[in-house]
Scaffold this motif. Structure first.
Motif, PDB file in Angstrom:
ATOM      1  N   SER A   8       0.797  -1.219   0.000  1.00  0.00           N
ATOM      2  CA  SER A   8       0.000   0.000   0.000  1.00  0.00           C
ATOM      3  C   SER A   8       0.828   1.266   0.000  1.00  0.00           C
ATOM      4  N   SER A 107      -7.748  -3.201  -2.198  1.00  0.00           N
ATOM      5  CA  SER A 107      -7.929  -1.861  -2.740  1.00  0.00           C
ATOM      6  C   SER A 107      -9.359  -1.720  -3.248  1.00  0.00           C
ATOM      7  N   SER A 123      -8.883   5.442  -5.546  1.00  0.00           N
ATOM      8  CA  SER A 123      -8.903   4.154  -4.853  1.00  0.00           C
ATOM      9  C   SER A 123      -8.333   4.344  -3.460  1.00  0.00           C
ATOM     10  N   GLN A 125      -6.824   2.021  -0.006  1.00  0.00           N
ATOM     11  CA  GLN A 125      -6.375   0.738   0.502  1.00  0.00           C
ATOM     12  C   GLN A 125      -5.807   0.930   1.897  1.00  0.00           C
TER      13      GLN A 125
END
Length: 154
Positions: A8, A107, A123, A125
Motif C-alpha cells: 500500500s 484496494s 482508490s 487501501q
C-alpha cells in the motif's frame, strides 16, 4: 499482501519522516527529487490508557486519485489508531477469516470522487502499520435494510 503494509505504500511513506510528525501537529509531506511533494501523510492520535496499550494498533489508509486525463494525484496517507477491525462477511466470496481479512485490506474504487471540482477516479487501501498485543476482530453478522435487521448465515 495480507495487510502488512508493503503493497500500500504506507510503510515507505512513514519510515523516513516519522520524527517530523511530533513537530508539525501530525501532518507532513514526503519530498522527492527536485523538492517535489510525493505524498501527504496525516496522523491521528488518541490519549494513552491501559486499555489502548493492550488493544490499540495503527491502521494506515492510502488514497490515490487520477483525473480524467490519466494524471495521478499525490497520495494522501492517513495513520490512525484502531482497537477493533470490523470485517464484513456477507460477500459471497467470503468463506473464511482469511477471506474476510483479504477483503478488508483489498484496494477499493471510490465512486463520486472529485478533485478541484472535476470528476476523478480514486482508490483507497488500508494496511496494518502496527499490530496491537491483542487483536480484536468484529465479524459483521447482521445487515440492515428498510425491512429491518437480518442475520448473515454463513
Amino acid at each position: 499482501d495480507g495487510g502488512g503494509g508493503g503493497g500500500s505504500g504506507c510503510v515507505a511513506a512513514t519510515s523516513s519522516t516519522t520524527e517530523e510528525t511530533e513537530d508539525d501537529g501530525g501532518e507532513w509531506q514526503e519530498v522527492g527529487k527536485a523538492s517535489k511533494v510525493l505524498s501527504t501523510t496525516r496522523t491521528v492520535t488518541a490519549a494513552s490508557s491501559p486499555i489502548r496499550a493492550i488493544f490499540s494498533g495503527q491502521l494506515c489508509t492510502r488514497l490515490v486519485s487520477q483525473d480524467t486525463d490519466g494524471r495521478s494525484g499525490k497520495p494522501s496517507i492517513t495513520i490512525e489508531p484502531f482497537q477493533c477491525l470490523n470485517l464484513d462477511i456477507k460477500a459471497s466470496d467470503v468463506h473464511s477469516l482469511d477471506d474476510a481479512l483479504g477483503a478488508f485490506f483489498k484496494s477499493e474504487a471510490l465512486e463520486g470522487f472529485t478533485v478541484k471540482g472535476q470528476q476523478a477516479h480514486a482508490s483507497r487501501q488500508s494496511a496494518l502499520l502496527e499490530l496491537p498485543a491483542v487483536l480484536v476482530l468484529h465479524l459483521k453478522r447482521f445487515t440492515f435494510d428498510r425491512n429491518g435487521p437480518h442475520k448473515v448465515s454463513k
